[in-house]
Design a protein around this motif. Structure first.
Motif, mmCIF file in Angstrom:
data_model
loop_
_atom_site.group_PDB
_atom_site.id
_atom_site.type_symbol
_atom_site.label_atom_id
_atom_site.label_comp_id
_atom_site.label_asym_id
_atom_site.label_seq_id
_atom_site.Cartn_x
_atom_site.Cartn_y
_atom_site.Cartn_z
ATOM 1 N N GLU A 133 9.288 -2.773 -10.451
ATOM 2 C CA GLU A 133 7.917 -3.150 -10.059
ATOM 3 C C GLU A 133 6.939 -2.852 -11.200
ATOM 4 O O GLU A 133 6.869 -1.726 -11.683
ATOM 5 N N LYS A 134 6.184 -3.864 -11.607
ATOM 6 C CA LYS A 134 5.259 -3.656 -12.736
ATOM 7 C C LYS A 134 3.951 -3.005 -12.293
ATOM 8 O O LYS A 134 3.272 -2.342 -13.066
ATOM 9 N N GLY A 135 3.600 -3.193 -11.030
ATOM 10 C CA GLY A 135 2.348 -2.618 -10.512
ATOM 11 C C GLY A 135 2.556 -1.205 -9.981
ATOM 12 O O GLY A 135 3.499 -0.520 -10.353
ATOM 13 N N ALA A 136 1.659 -0.792 -9.066
ATOM 14 C CA ALA A 136 1.736 0.562 -8.503
ATOM 15 C C ALA A 136 2.795 0.598 -7.406
ATOM 16 O O ALA A 136 2.701 -0.130 -6.413
ATOM 17 N N ALA A 137 3.807 1.436 -7.590
ATOM 18 C CA ALA A 137 4.920 1.508 -6.632
ATOM 19 C C ALA A 137 5.035 2.925 -6.077
ATOM 20 O O ALA A 137 4.914 3.893 -6.821
ATOM 21 N N LEU A 172 -3.824 5.468 1.217
ATOM 22 C CA LEU A 172 -3.875 4.003 1.253
ATOM 23 C C LEU A 172 -5.061 3.522 2.105
ATOM 24 O O LEU A 172 -5.859 2.688 1.673
ATOM 25 N N ARG A 173 -5.184 4.106 3.291
ATOM 26 C CA ARG A 173 -6.264 3.717 4.210
ATOM 27 C C ARG A 173 -7.646 4.018 3.644
ATOM 28 O O ARG A 173 -8.607 3.315 3.925
ATOM 29 N N GLU A 222 -3.886 1.439 -4.183
ATOM 30 C CA GLU A 222 -3.650 0.056 -3.734
ATOM 31 C C GLU A 222 -2.257 -0.325 -4.199
ATOM 32 O O GLU A 222 -2.092 -0.931 -5.261
ATOM 33 N N PRO A 223 -1.250 0.035 -3.413
ATOM 34 C CA PRO A 223 0.127 -0.180 -3.882
ATOM 35 C C PRO A 223 0.503 -1.658 -3.951
ATOM 36 O O PRO A 223 0.066 -2.467 -3.121
ATOM 37 N N ASP A 224 1.320 -1.992 -4.962
ATOM 38 C CA ASP A 224 1.931 -3.319 -5.026
ATOM 39 C C ASP A 224 3.272 -3.289 -4.314
ATOM 40 O O ASP A 224 3.767 -4.309 -3.866
ATOM 41 N N LEU A 225 3.844 -2.086 -4.243
ATOM 42 C CA LEU A 225 5.142 -1.940 -3.577
ATOM 43 C C LEU A 225 5.224 -0.577 -2.903
ATOM 44 O O LEU A 225 4.869 0.437 -3.501
ATOM 45 N N VAL A 226 5.677 -0.586 -1.647
ATOM 46 C CA VAL A 226 5.951 0.676 -0.954
ATOM 47 C C VAL A 226 7.407 0.619 -0.484
ATOM 48 O O VAL A 226 7.809 -0.348 0.171
#
Ligand SMILES: Cc1cc2nc3c(=O)[nH]c(=O)nc-3n(C[C@H](O)[C@H](O)[C@H](O)COP(=O)(O)OP(=O)(O)OC[C@H]3O[C@@H](n4cnc5c(N)ncnc54)[C@H](O)[C@@H]3O)c2cc1C
Length: 278
Positions: A11-15, A28-29, A34-38
């Motif tokens: 994952e290139k974004g925030a994981a 998160l709430r 601001e995850p790109d992957l959880v």
């Protein structure tokens, strides 16, 4: 677990890993992340189990605090670790929160971490480059940051085999009776010899520095003693000397330094009693 680490690694974004979610979902709430992957690890084989390992215990990364509290053998061997885990949050939080998540959230005030550090716990880590095992105190590196590399997941926490006549304890001070962040936390694990002399000890402090501290000087102050008044005074002084706390609304620097010594004395006495000492 291999697929989970591969997903996180590519994952290139925030994981993020999701265990209990009691930190992650709040962040998160509230828009902190601001995850790109959880990646939810709860259904990965082995993550929900507490198993015997090398005479000790392997606690899967998704085992909740409540499940630890219900495990009679774990509670008997490591009452301090279990009481620390069971101090996290409320009944609702207990049903979800994990000690691996507590460790990876990397709060200096995390409740289970001083107890795990005092216990000599190790983290089994799986990542794109394979597996490694490190002492838990090497996981947090600063508030909110860990030494885990991209794609790495803590698979389990291992508590070592307990020698006879051993005991541990965790005490924290909070301004309220529950649901608050520790002003100071102290974890102590010790082993007595046949005459009641401390032959081995580990002491750890929370909320008094940017990361939870292992304090060898505090252990040294009690090893070879029967925890007489001088030994307890020396323990308290070593703990206070190790503190590098901040001032905040829960407590001043001076207050934290003082309380660290007071709690260390009390925790050592509880650990001794649990080890069968008088
Ligand atoms: C109401 C409330 C009260 C609370 N009270 C306390 C308290 O008294 N004491 C205290 O210490 N904490 C408290 N907390 C914080 C929180 O509950 C704990 O830190 C908890 O142990 C986090 O575990 P978790 O499994 O929910 O972690 P998660 O929220 O799932 O994850 C936390 C962080 O660790 C990462 N992570 C989780 N598991 C792994 C893993 N296996 N490998 C790699 N990274 C991982 C996640 O990506 C995330 O960044 C409270 C939280 C709430 C909401």
């Amino acid at each position: 677990m291999k697929e989970a680490t591969a997903l996180l690694a590519k994952e290139k974004g925030a994981a993020f890993v999701l265990a209990g979610g009691t930190d992650l979902l709040v962040r998160l709430r509230t828009g902190f992340i601001e995850p790109d992957l959880v990646v939810d690890i709860k259904k990965i084989s082995g993550t929900r189990a507490i198993t015997a390992a090398g005479g000790g215990f392997k606690i899967g990364a998704a085992v909740s605090g409540a499940e630890m509290g219900e495990h009679a053998k774990l509670k008997k061997a490591w009452p301090g670790v279990v009481e620390a885990a069971n101090l996290i949050g409320s009944k609702q939080v207990q049903g979800r929160c994990t000690v691996a998540g507590n460790l990876c959230n990397a709060s200096p005030a995390a409740d289970s971490v001083p107890a795990l550090v005092a216990a000599g716990a190790k983290a089994n880590i799986v990542g794109p480059k394979g597996k490694r095992t490190i002492p838990v105190e090497q996981v947090p590196v600063s508030p909110g940051r860990t030494s885990l590399k991209k794609g790495e997941i803590i698979e389990s926490i291992v508590l070592p085999k307990r020698p006879p006549k051993s005991g541990d304890a965790y005490l924290r001070f909070i301004p309220r009776t529950e649901m608050d962040i520790a002003v100071v936390g102290v974890g102590i694990s010790l082993t007595l010899d046949a005459k009641g002399v401390v032959k081995d000890a580990r002491v750890s402090l929370g909320a008094v520095a940017p990361t939870v501290l292992l304090v060898p000087a505090a252990a040294k102050a009690i090893i070879g003693t029967k925890l007489d008044k001088t030994a307890l005074d020396n323990l308290a002084a070593a703990c206070s000397a190790a503190c590098k706390p901040i001032d905040d609304k829960r407590g001043t620097r001076e207050y934290r330094i003082k309380v660290a010594g007071v709690l260390a004395r009390r925790a050592a006495q509880i650990a001794r009693k649990r080890a069968g000492g008088k």
